[in-house]
Design a protein around this motif. Structure first.
Motif, PDB file in Angstrom:
ATOM      1  N   ALA A   1     -17.312  -3.082 -11.170  1.00  0.00           N
ATOM      2  CA  ALA A   1     -17.863  -1.911 -11.846  1.00  0.00           C
ATOM      3  C   ALA A   1     -19.375  -1.802 -11.630  1.00  0.00           C
ATOM      4  CB  ALA A   1     -17.547  -1.979 -13.337  1.00  0.00           C
ATOM      5  N   ALA A   2     -20.028  -2.954 -11.520  1.00  0.00           N
ATOM      6  CA  ALA A   2     -21.479  -2.976 -11.344  1.00  0.00           C
ATOM      7  C   ALA A   2     -21.902  -2.777  -9.891  1.00  0.00           C
ATOM      8  CB  ALA A   2     -22.041  -4.292 -11.868  1.00  0.00           C
ATOM      9  N   GLY A   3     -20.934  -2.713  -8.979  1.00  0.00           N
ATOM     10  CA  GLY A   3     -21.257  -2.552  -7.565  1.00  0.00           C
ATOM     11  C   GLY A   3     -21.764  -3.821  -6.904  1.00  0.00           C
ATOM     12  N   GLU A   4     -21.537  -4.969  -7.545  1.00  0.00           N
ATOM     13  CA  GLU A   4     -21.984  -6.240  -6.980  1.00  0.00           C
ATOM     14  C   GLU A   4     -21.081  -6.701  -5.843  1.00  0.00           C
ATOM     15  OE1 GLU A   4     -22.248  -9.016 -10.186  1.00  0.00           O
ATOM     16  OE2 GLU A   4     -23.484  -7.681 -11.421  1.00  0.00           O
ATOM     17  N   ILE A   5     -19.859  -6.215  -5.828  1.00  0.00           N
ATOM     18  CA  ILE A   5     -18.907  -6.514  -4.771  1.00  0.00           C
ATOM     19  C   ILE A   5     -18.246  -5.209  -4.339  1.00  0.00           C
ATOM     20  CG2 ILE A   5     -18.439  -8.930  -5.356  1.00  0.00           C
ATOM     21  CD1 ILE A   5     -16.113  -8.056  -7.051  1.00  0.00           C
ATOM     22  N   ALA A   6     -17.795  -5.165  -3.087  1.00  0.00           N
ATOM     23  CA  ALA A   6     -17.226  -3.930  -2.532  1.00  0.00           C
ATOM     24  C   ALA A   6     -15.782  -3.710  -2.956  1.00  0.00           C
ATOM     25  CB  ALA A   6     -17.327  -3.957  -1.009  1.00  0.00           C
ATOM     26  N   ALA A   7     -15.052  -4.792  -3.117  1.00  0.00           N
ATOM     27  CA  ALA A   7     -13.644  -4.745  -3.512  1.00  0.00           C
ATOM     28  C   ALA A   7     -13.315  -6.079  -4.166  1.00  0.00           C
ATOM     29  CB  ALA A   7     -12.736  -4.498  -2.308  1.00  0.00           C
ATOM     30  N   ALA A   8     -12.205  -6.109  -4.879  1.00  0.00           N
ATOM     31  CA  ALA A   8     -11.835  -7.346  -5.560  1.00  0.00           C
ATOM     32  C   ALA A   8     -10.328  -7.484  -5.647  1.00  0.00           C
ATOM     33  CB  ALA A   8     -12.439  -7.398  -6.959  1.00  0.00           C
ATOM     34  N   LEU A   9      -9.881  -8.713  -5.523  1.00  0.00           N
ATOM     35  CA  LEU A   9      -8.490  -9.055  -5.801  1.00  0.00           C
ATOM     36  C   LEU A   9      -8.421  -9.292  -7.301  1.00  0.00           C
ATOM     37  CD1 LEU A   9      -5.685  -9.686  -4.601  1.00  0.00           C
ATOM     38  CD2 LEU A   9      -6.409 -12.071  -4.406  1.00  0.00           C
ATOM     39  N   VAL A  10      -8.077  -8.233  -8.029  1.00  0.00           N
ATOM     40  CA  VAL A  10      -8.292  -8.219  -9.467  1.00  0.00           C
ATOM     41  C   VAL A  10      -7.007  -7.822 -10.183  1.00  0.00           C
ATOM     42  CG1 VAL A  10      -9.008  -5.807  -9.587  1.00  0.00           C
ATOM     43  CG2 VAL A  10     -10.025  -7.462 -11.186  1.00  0.00           C
ATOM     44  N   SER A  11      -6.959  -8.098 -11.466  1.00  0.00           N
ATOM     45  CA  SER A  11      -5.793  -7.774 -12.279  1.00  0.00           C
ATOM     46  C   SER A  11      -5.365  -6.322 -12.084  1.00  0.00           C
ATOM     47  CB  SER A  11      -6.112  -8.004 -13.761  1.00  0.00           C
ATOM     48  OG  SER A  11      -6.408  -9.354 -14.023  1.00  0.00           O
ATOM     49  N   SER A  12      -4.080  -6.093 -11.903  1.00  0.00           N
ATOM     50  CA  SER A  12      -3.586  -4.747 -11.637  1.00  0.00           C
ATOM     51  C   SER A  12      -3.878  -3.796 -12.797  1.00  0.00           C
ATOM     52  CB  SER A  12      -2.087  -4.781 -11.340  1.00  0.00           C
ATOM     53  OG  SER A  12      -1.363  -5.395 -12.397  1.00  0.00           O
ATOM     54  N   PHE A  13      -3.974  -4.301 -14.011  1.00  0.00           N
ATOM     55  CA  PHE A  13      -4.278  -3.468 -15.166  1.00  0.00           C
ATOM     56  C   PHE A  13      -5.638  -2.788 -15.017  1.00  0.00           C
ATOM     57  CE2 PHE A  13      -5.524  -2.828 -19.676  1.00  0.00           C
ATOM     58  CZ  PHE A  13      -4.431  -2.098 -20.102  1.00  0.00           C
ATOM     59  N   GLU A  14      -6.533  -3.426 -14.266  1.00  0.00           N
ATOM     60  CA  GLU A  14      -7.860  -2.866 -14.066  1.00  0.00           C
ATOM     61  C   GLU A  14      -7.786  -1.525 -13.348  1.00  0.00           C
ATOM     62  OE1 GLU A  14     -11.819  -2.551 -14.650  1.00  0.00           O
ATOM     63  OE2 GLU A  14     -10.501  -4.130 -15.433  1.00  0.00           O
ATOM     64  N   TYR A  15      -6.792  -1.369 -12.498  1.00  0.00           N
ATOM     65  CA  TYR A  15      -6.629  -0.087 -11.796  1.00  0.00           C
ATOM     66  C   TYR A  15      -6.431   1.057 -12.797  1.00  0.00           C
ATOM     67  CZ  TYR A  15      -4.704   3.739  -9.154  1.00  0.00           C
ATOM     68  OH  TYR A  15      -4.493   4.988  -8.643  1.00  0.00           O
ATOM     69  N   PHE A  16      -5.589   0.822 -13.796  1.00  0.00           N
ATOM     70  CA  PHE A  16      -5.306   1.868 -14.782  1.00  0.00           C
ATOM     71  C   PHE A  16      -6.452   2.025 -15.778  1.00  0.00           C
ATOM     72  CE2 PHE A  16      -1.112   0.128 -13.567  1.00  0.00           C
ATOM     73  CZ  PHE A  16      -0.594   1.273 -12.978  1.00  0.00           C
ATOM     74  N   ARG A  17      -7.159   0.958 -16.028  1.00  0.00           N
ATOM     75  CA  ARG A  17      -8.240   0.978 -17.012  1.00  0.00           C
ATOM     76  C   ARG A  17      -9.508   1.629 -16.479  1.00  0.00           C
ATOM     77  NH1 ARG A  17     -11.949  -2.940 -19.907  1.00  0.00           N
ATOM     78  NH2 ARG A  17     -12.362  -3.791 -17.840  1.00  0.00           N
ATOM     79  N   SER A  18      -9.674   1.621 -15.160  1.00  0.00           N
ATOM     80  CA  SER A  18     -10.914   2.109 -14.544  1.00  0.00           C
ATOM     81  C   SER A  18     -10.592   3.149 -13.476  1.00  0.00           C
ATOM     82  CB  SER A  18     -11.694   0.938 -13.935  1.00  0.00           C
ATOM     83  OG  SER A  18     -11.974  -0.041 -14.907  1.00  0.00           O
ATOM     84  N   PRO A  19     -10.424   4.406 -13.855  1.00  0.00           N
ATOM     85  CA  PRO A  19     -10.097   5.454 -12.882  1.00  0.00           C
ATOM     86  C   PRO A  19     -11.152   5.555 -11.785  1.00  0.00           C
ATOM     87  CG  PRO A  19      -9.829   6.253 -15.128  1.00  0.00           C
ATOM     88  CD  PRO A  19     -10.510   4.924 -15.235  1.00  0.00           C
ATOM     89  N   GLY A  20     -10.690   5.881 -10.591  1.00  0.00           N
ATOM     90  CA  GLY A  20     -11.614   6.055  -9.475  1.00  0.00           C
ATOM     91  C   GLY A  20     -11.477   5.018  -8.388  1.00  0.00           C
ATOM     92  N   TYR A  21     -10.742   3.951  -8.670  1.00  0.00           N
ATOM     93  CA  TYR A  21     -10.526   2.930  -7.653  1.00  0.00           C
ATOM     94  C   TYR A  21      -9.328   3.286  -6.779  1.00  0.00           C
ATOM     95  CZ  TYR A  21     -13.663  -0.252 -10.204  1.00  0.00           C
ATOM     96  OH  TYR A  21     -14.741  -0.837 -10.818  1.00  0.00           O
ATOM     97  N   SER A  22      -9.343   2.753  -5.560  1.00  0.00           N
ATOM     98  CA  SER A  22      -8.192   2.838  -4.663  1.00  0.00           C
ATOM     99  C   SER A  22      -7.647   1.436  -4.423  1.00  0.00           C
ATOM    100  CB  SER A  22      -8.588   3.472  -3.331  1.00  0.00           C
ATOM    101  OG  SER A  22      -8.790   4.864  -3.466  1.00  0.00           O
ATOM    102  N   ILE A  23      -6.364   1.378  -4.133  1.00  0.00           N
ATOM    103  CA  ILE A  23      -5.674   0.116  -3.881  1.00  0.00           C
ATOM    104  C   ILE A  23      -5.574  -0.115  -2.384  1.00  0.00           C
ATOM    105  CG2 ILE A  23      -3.469  -1.099  -4.137  1.00  0.00           C
ATOM    106  CD1 ILE A  23      -2.992   0.611  -6.670  1.00  0.00           C
ATOM    107  N   VAL A  24      -5.894  -1.324  -1.949  1.00  0.00           N
ATOM    108  CA  VAL A  24      -5.697  -1.692  -0.547  1.00  0.00           C
ATOM    109  C   VAL A  24      -4.193  -1.803  -0.287  1.00  0.00           C
ATOM    110  CG1 VAL A  24      -5.998  -3.516   1.165  1.00  0.00           C
ATOM    111  CG2 VAL A  24      -7.904  -2.876  -0.328  1.00  0.00           C
ATOM    112  N   PRO A  25      -3.658  -1.093   0.706  1.00  0.00           N
ATOM    113  CA  PRO A  25      -2.217  -1.144   0.964  1.00  0.00           C
ATOM    114  C   PRO A  25      -1.797  -2.477   1.578  1.00  0.00           C
ATOM    115  CG  PRO A  25      -3.314   0.143   2.655  1.00  0.00           C
ATOM    116  CD  PRO A  25      -4.359  -0.163   1.622  1.00  0.00           C
ATOM    117  N   GLY A  26      -0.556  -2.851   1.295  1.00  0.00           N
ATOM    118  CA  GLY A  26       0.057  -3.959   2.023  1.00  0.00           C
ATOM    119  C   GLY A  26      -0.117  -5.339   1.449  1.00  0.00           C
ATOM    120  N   VAL A  27      -1.021  -5.524   0.472  1.00  0.00           N
ATOM    121  CA  VAL A  27      -1.325  -6.866  -0.026  1.00  0.00           C
ATOM    122  C   VAL A  27      -1.334  -6.875  -1.550  1.00  0.00           C
ATOM    123  CG1 VAL A  27      -2.881  -8.845   0.138  1.00  0.00           C
ATOM    124  CG2 VAL A  27      -2.918  -7.088   1.931  1.00  0.00           C
TER     125      VAL A  27
END
Length: 268
Positions: A44-70
């Motif tokens: 959220a702070a922009g300190e990293i470009a992407a993260a292998l993070v809890s799937s719930f974070e996707y729903f909690r923080s609108p605006g993210y995209s999911i990397v396909p395949g992994v």
């Protein structure tokens, strides 16, 4: 580019390529490690470009995209995401939550409500089973601690197994997430390449991690080969949608989950 990953046994096949191959070292992608909740903050702070993070974070923080395949998923029993209770689950009044994973906390709340009609009080707690069970009737542990925690005499819920019984679907614990502009074809290709290469390294990873964790090599090998599911296909995406909808129904999300935004898979 810096990406973030959880530091657990289950992620090792997904990130080892970046540090153990010439191609990975030359990719320009550096991996840093932190707990899922810390990764969410860093993303959220922009300190990293992407993260292998809890799937719930996707729903909690609108605006993210999911990397396909992994993903980090499980088809059934997961062994490393478990809840432990001193009393029968129908009688549980309080649960101490390992605060490092929003996904697992939400999943346990859904399972307790839908399978046991239990609506306990939840408290955040450092991930130590003995002290958690002194503070509450039950406890949730994830990752290596969840897998290795002693469970004699306790009532156990394996959250992956319980979700399969509830929905007939796998469960997606973590995905690579990031702002849409960061999920480039090059990053998608690198993360999928890392996954495929990592699958060829399970023997080595199991030996290394067994020594680190102080557990049998066979336990690590079984976990990485028979328990873990690193793909992200149509059934996984349906499971994600189902999880989001249930989380909203149980008021764990403030808004209706948006349609899944998955990055361009043409590079994977």
């Amino acid at each position: 580019m810096i990406v973030g990953s959880v530091p657990y046994l289950n992620e090792k096949p997904l990130t080892r390529w970046f540090t153990h191959t010439e191609e990975g070292l030359a990719s320009g992608i550096e991996v840093c490690y932190a707990a899922p909740s810390d990764l969410a903050r860093m993303l959220a702070a922009g300190e990293i470009a992407a993260a292998l993070v809890s799937s719930f974070e996707y729903f909690r923080s609108p605006g993210y995209s999911i990397v396909p395949g992994v993903s980090i998923s499980g088809q059934d029993e997961i062994t490393s995401v478990r809840a432990f209770s001193r009393v029968p689950w129908l009688n549980v009044q309080s649960v101490a939550l390992d605060t490092s994973s929003l996904t697992s906390s939400a999943l346990l709340k859904i399972i307790l409500a839908e399978q046991y009609n239990a609506h306990a009080a939840f408290i955040d707690h450092a991930p130590d089973l003995a002290s958690m069970l002194e503070a509450a009737d039950a406890a949730l542990l994830i990752g290596d601690k969840g897998m290795l925690a002693p469970d004699a005499g306790l009532n156990i819920i394996d959250l992956g197994k319980a979700w399969r019984r509830l929905t007939g679907l796998p469960f997606v614990y973590a995905v690579w997430l990031g702002p849409a502009e960061n999920i480039t074809p090059e990053l998608v290709q690198a993360l999928n390449t890392a996954k495929e290469w990592g699958r060829t390294q399970i023997d080595t990873i199991a030996k290394e991690q067994a020594e680190r964790l102080g557990c049998p090599v066979g336990q690590c090998y079984h976990y990485l080969t028979e328990i873990m599911d690193y793909d992200l296909g149509d059934e996984h995406l349906l499971a994600l949608e189902t999880f989001g909808n249930k989380a909203r129904r149980h008021q764990l999300l403030a808004e209706e989950p948006a349609a899944l935004a998955v990055g361009n898979s043409s590079a994977s």
